[in-house]
Design an enzyme around this catalytic site. Structure first.
Site, PDB file in Angstrom:
ATOM      1  N   GLU A  99       0.851  -1.328   0.055  1.00 49.78           N
ATOM      2  CA  GLU A  99      -0.159   0.102   0.127  1.00 49.78           C
ATOM      3  C   GLU A  99       0.845   1.227   0.176  1.00 49.78           C
ATOM      4  OE1 GLU A  99      -2.410   1.883  -0.822  1.00 49.78           O
ATOM      5  OE2 GLU A  99      -3.891   1.732   0.694  1.00 49.78           O
ATOM      6  N   ASP A 103      -4.043   5.829   6.337  1.00 50.93           N
ATOM      7  CA  ASP A 103      -4.204   7.341   6.757  1.00 50.93           C
ATOM      8  C   ASP A 103      -5.376   6.733   7.626  1.00 50.93           C
ATOM      9  OD1 ASP A 103      -4.752   9.928   6.705  1.00 50.93           O
ATOM     10  OD2 ASP A 103      -6.092   9.961   4.960  1.00 50.93           O
TER      11      ASP A 103
END
Ligand code: 5GP
Ligand code: MG
Length: 175
Positions: A99, A103
């Site tokens: 990835e 977040d």
């Protein structure tokens, strides 16, 4: 902020290169002889994935999955869908998800749950960057490149409205 905003460098290409080498060393130690399936999340992970796999000098396979969560804006909707799934058999494989950035954690949590249901032999996460200050759900990152501040990042695969993915450095866009 407008799309005329000029990004400034947070992590230079040299720093990224050095860190990706270290990650590759760790991943090599753990996956040598295990013929892992690396699953990149499109589109943001494509540059990182390309650099990483070329440092892994042992048999592995590569797949990509496409998710929708962010629209064209900057805020996670929290609603994630698999837009393009995996063609490879997952059951019994050693999966390493790649990835670009974790977040809120909503996207990756959804994906890890989705993949876990397909009964891989193992499932781990490698993320280029982590923005822990924004987390809404706990995520374990097994291999992490950089912890980053709560700023919007672009470059090295990361976009802002599809722009800036081609910047060789990881940058912050701000006025
Ligand atoms: P999460 O579900 O963890 O909030 O969102 C993860 C996804 O949001 C990442 O895969 C990435 O596509 C996008 N994202 C989150 N923060 C940033 C950022 O600072 N810059 C860019 N370009 N994308 C981000
Ligand atoms: Mg992404």
């Amino acid at each position: 902020m407008s799309s005329q905003s000029k990004p400034h460098i947070l992590f230079s290409r040299d720093k990224i290169e050095a860190r990706v080498k270290q990650l590759a060393t760790e991943i090599r130690e753990d996956y040598l002889g295990k013929s892992p399936l690396l699953v990149g999340i499109l589109k943001g992970s494509f540059v990182f994935m390309a650099d990483l796999v070329r440092l892994l000098d042992f048999p592995l396979e590569v797949e990509f999955i496409r998710l929708s969560s962010y629209g064209r804006g900057r805020e996670s909707s929290g609603k994630v869908k698999v837009v393009q799934g995996l063609r490879s058999e997952i059951r019994g494989r050693n999966l390493l998800v790649i990835e670009d950035i974790v977040d809120t954690g909503l996207t990756i949590s959804f994906l890890l749950d989705y993949l876990r249901k397909k009964k891989p032999a193992s499932l781990k996460l490698c993320a280029l960057t982590d923005k822990p200050s924004r987390r809404q759900t706990p995520v374990t990152i097994d291999y992490l490149g950089f912890t980053v501040p709560d700023k919007f990042l672009v470059g090295y695969g990361l976009d802002w409205d599809e722009k800036f993915r081609n910047l060789p450095d990881i940058c912050i866009v701000e006025d």
